[in-house]
Write an enzyme that holds these catalytic residues in place. Structure first.
Site, short mmCIF file in Angstrom:
data_model
loop_
_atom_site.label_atom_id
_atom_site.label_comp_id
_atom_site.label_asym_id
_atom_site.label_seq_id
_atom_site.Cartn_x
_atom_site.Cartn_y
_atom_site.Cartn_z
N LEU A 50 0.95 -1.19 -0.16
CA LEU A 50 0.02 -0.10 -0.08
C LEU A 50 0.71 1.07 -0.13
O LEU A 50 1.76 1.16 0.67
CB LEU A 50 -1.20 -0.09 1.23
CG LEU A 50 -1.75 -1.29 1.38
CD1 LEU A 50 -2.83 -1.12 2.55
CD2 LEU A 50 -2.53 -1.64 0.21
N GLY A 63 0.98 -5.37 1.37
CA GLY A 63 0.08 -5.27 0.38
C GLY A 63 0.36 -6.04 -0.78
O GLY A 63 -0.36 -6.63 -1.73
N ASN A 82 4.80 -7.70 6.60
CA ASN A 82 5.49 -6.93 7.48
C ASN A 82 5.05 -5.70 8.14
O ASN A 82 5.48 -4.91 8.91
CB ASN A 82 7.06 -6.61 6.74
CG ASN A 82 6.52 -5.52 5.55
OD1 ASN A 82 5.58 -5.56 5.08
ND2 ASN A 82 7.75 -4.48 5.61
C1 LIG Z 1 -6.77 -2.75 14.41
C2 LIG Z 1 -6.50 -3.02 12.93
C3 LIG Z 1 -7.32 -2.28 11.90
C4 LIG Z 1 -7.20 -2.00 10.94
C5 LIG Z 1 -6.04 -2.30 10.13
C6 LIG Z 1 -5.20 -0.99 10.24
C7 LIG Z 1 -3.97 -0.65 9.54
C8 LIG Z 1 -3.51 -1.76 8.39
C9 LIG Z 1 -3.30 -0.98 7.46
C10 LIG Z 1 -2.63 -1.34 6.26
C11 LIG Z 1 -1.89 -2.52 6.09
C12 LIG Z 1 -0.65 -2.08 5.26
C13 LIG Z 1 -0.24 -2.72 4.23
C14 LIG Z 1 0.91 -2.22 3.50
O1 LIG Z 1 1.14 -2.58 2.25
S1 LIG Z 1 1.75 -0.74 4.17
C15 LIG Z 1 3.26 -0.77 2.94
C16 LIG Z 1 4.43 -1.71 3.45
N1 LIG Z 1 5.36 -1.66 2.57
C17 LIG Z 1 6.53 -1.66 2.68
O2 LIG Z 1 7.13 -2.09 3.84
C18 LIG Z 1 7.76 -1.66 1.77
C19 LIG Z 1 8.35 -0.45 1.92
N2 LIG Z 1 9.39 -0.27 0.62
C20 LIG Z 1 10.73 -0.94 0.71
O3 LIG Z 1 10.97 -1.73 1.41
C21 LIG Z 1 11.39 -0.84 -0.62
O4 LIG Z 1 11.11 0.37 -0.92
C22 LIG Z 1 11.36 -1.95 -1.72
C23 LIG Z 1 12.13 -2.97 -1.18
C24 LIG Z 1 9.96 -2.22 -1.87
C25 LIG Z 1 12.05 -1.47 -2.68
O5 LIG Z 1 13.66 -1.11 -2.63
P1 LIG Z 1 14.28 0.14 -3.46
O6 LIG Z 1 15.65 0.09 -2.82
O7 LIG Z 1 14.42 -0.49 -4.56
O8 LIG Z 1 13.78 1.12 -3.47
P2 LIG Z 1 13.73 2.37 -2.21
O9 LIG Z 1 14.62 3.41 -2.60
O10 LIG Z 1 13.24 1.95 -0.94
O11 LIG Z 1 12.04 2.93 -2.70
C26 LIG Z 1 12.33 3.95 -3.77
C27 LIG Z 1 10.99 5.17 -3.58
O12 LIG Z 1 9.87 4.58 -3.39
C28 LIG Z 1 9.28 4.75 -2.18
N3 LIG Z 1 8.47 3.65 -1.66
C29 LIG Z 1 8.89 2.66 -1.08
N4 LIG Z 1 7.90 1.91 -0.67
C30 LIG Z 1 6.78 2.71 -0.66
C31 LIG Z 1 5.45 2.47 -0.44
N5 LIG Z 1 4.92 1.48 -0.19
N6 LIG Z 1 4.55 3.64 -0.47
C32 LIG Z 1 5.05 4.72 -0.89
N7 LIG Z 1 6.45 4.91 -1.43
C33 LIG Z 1 7.17 3.99 -1.24
C34 LIG Z 1 10.34 5.32 -1.28
O13 LIG Z 1 10.09 6.05 -0.43
C35 LIG Z 1 11.38 5.75 -2.50
O14 LIG Z 1 10.90 7.23 -2.57
P3 LIG Z 1 11.97 8.27 -2.93
O15 LIG Z 1 12.95 8.43 -2.06
O16 LIG Z 1 11.04 9.67 -3.04
O17 LIG Z 1 12.47 7.99 -4.32
#
Ligand SMILES: CC/C=C\C/C=C\C/C=C\C/C=C/C(=O)SCCNC(=O)CCNC(=O)[C@H](O)C(C)(C)COP(=O)(O)OP(=O)(O)OC[C@H]1O[C@@H](n2cnc3c(N)ncnc32)[C@H](O)[C@@H]1OP(=O)(O)O
Length: 338
Positions: free
Chosen positions: A114, A159, A183
């Site tokens: 997400l 997600g 995670n």
């Molecule tokens: C009581 C309970 C009731 C209800 C439920 C409540 C809450 C539950 C809510 C939600 C569930 C959540 C689900 C999700 O999916 S949360 C998102 C989790 N995602 C992550 O942890 C992934 C994070 N990203 C990474 O680990 C790395 O980016 C990745 C391995 C994917 C790629 O690595 P790489 O080194 O190739 O790229 P980066 O330099 O890290 O990233 C490039 C760029 O993209 C931005 N980025 C990364 N991930 C996200 C994301 N998920 N959303 C938005 N943007 C993202 C990152 O910041 C970089 O940006 P920039 O520096 O501007 O270039």
């Protein structure tokens, strides 16, 4: 039962259904742009880098290859989720379409999950709309009547992992730098019950318990041993392996496969369908808390900081850092022993 599945799928986003444009002169290709306004305009050239969902339909086999294409990381933003919902509706309604292969057009990333920024510093109305769209995609994918194979060609946290878990079969590229898993707890948030149920149905209770509590991300080899994915292949063979596997699924008569799938997934789907509004309310209440917002901000900043520590940040180097930070999991040995 198949009718139940169809009903689950159809009738959602009805105003948006049917607005896909089919590329003339290149039969069987559907392309959507991240800007909703372009959806209704027939277009004749589709090589623009802004295409966010690409569908290549093989008319001979009835198999659609769907590629997510939002660099840099295919994060699931509200516009992307909305477009994806439209595409999935269209494919469900296409009587020639029997199978769907879900993959990514972005190198090394299946989906980063997400979009963090859709969950940060927004009004409650936005959170509510965003969460409804997340629910919608899960309902459509998990309840799809199509045979659905995920060709996981990159990292797939949270997600992104959920998208893959919705498929009937998961094939992952065997690259040790890729990771997959739910995670959420690592971000200070909680995977909702239907994320948990989808994982539970795939890997069983003990692995779900350990994986979710610890927010574990796994390498492809680890994921295979936990049955989080079904098969590993070299990256170059991923699509051919997915196509070949699809052939196996399509040998089964559709109605028999669909009724069977419905029988297995119906109660899980109903778990959310029966309480969608309450689930949205819970999400909004949870995500708008100051403490949760702080956790998300901290996490988003930490992603930025990882990059700042390396000059210049080559993509392969960045990939390794993400893997080391999130994937090397001491708790994996616990699961192995359990
Ligand atoms: C009581 C309970 C009731 C209800 C439920 C409540 C809450 C539950 C809510 C939600 C569930 C959540 C689900 C999700 O999916 S949360 C998102 C989790 N995602 C992550 O942890 C992934 C994070 N990203 C990474 O680990 C790395 O980016 C990745 C391995 C994917 C790629 O690595 P790489 O080194 O190739 O790229 P980066 O330099 O890290 O990233 C490039 C760029 O993209 C931005 N980025 C990364 N991930 C996200 C994301 N998920 N959303 C938005 N943007 C993202 C990152 O910041 C970089 O940006 P920039 O520096 O501007 O270039």
């Amino acid at each position: 039962m198949a009718a139940v599945l169809r009903k689950l799928i159809q009738g959602r986003l009805p105003a948006l259904a049917g607005v896909l444009c089919r590329r003339s002169g290149n039969e069987g290709h559907l392309f959507l742009n991240s800007s909703g306004s372009t959806l209704m305009q027939p277009r004749c050239g589709y090589s623009s880098p802004t295409e966010s969902v690409i569908v290549e339909m093989d008319k001979a086999t009835g198999v659609a290859l769907l590629k997510l294409n939002i660099p840099p990381v295919n994060s699931l933003s509200l516009p992307l989720l909305t477009e994806l919902a439209i595409v999935l509706d269209k494919l469900e309604m296409d009587k020639h379409c029997r199978g769907l292969i879900l993959t990514s057009a972005v190198p090394n990333i299946f989906s980063a999950g997400l979009n963090l920024f859709d969950m940060m510093d927004k009004p409650n109305e936005h959170y509510s709309e965003f969460w409804r769209a997340v629910q919608e995609i899960w309902i459509k994918l998990y309840g799809s009547s199509l045979a659905n194979i995920a060709a996981i060609n990159g990292s797939s946290p949270a997600g992104g992992c959920l998208l893959a878990l919705c498929s009937d079969y998961r094939i992952m590229a065997n690259n040790p730098h890729f990771t997959i898993g739910l995670n959420e707890t690592r971000l200070g948030i909680v995977a909702p019950f239907w994320f948990k149920d989808t994982l539970l149905n795939t890997v069983g209770k003990r692995t779900t318990e350990i994986s979710l509590n610890l927010g574990a991300l796994y390498s492809p080899t680890e994921a295979l041993s936990l049955h989080l994915v079904d098969r590993l292949v070299p990256e170059t063979q991923l699509l051919s392996a997915a196509t070949e596997e699809m052939g196996r699924w399509l040998q089964v008569p559709d109605h028999a496969r669909q009724i069977t799938k419905s029988m297995i997934r119906k109660s899980t789907l109903e778990g959310l369908l029966n309480q969608r509004e309450a689930d949205i309310k819970n999400f909004v209440e949870f995500i708008s808390r100051d403490s949760i917002q702080k956790s998300l901000q901290f996490y988003a900043q930490s992603l930025q900081k990882q990059k700042q520590h390396i000059h210049p940040p080559s993509s392969s180097c960045r990939q390794q850092i993400s893997s080391v930070t999130f994937a090397r999991s001491p708790w994996y040995s616990l699961i192995q022993r359990s």
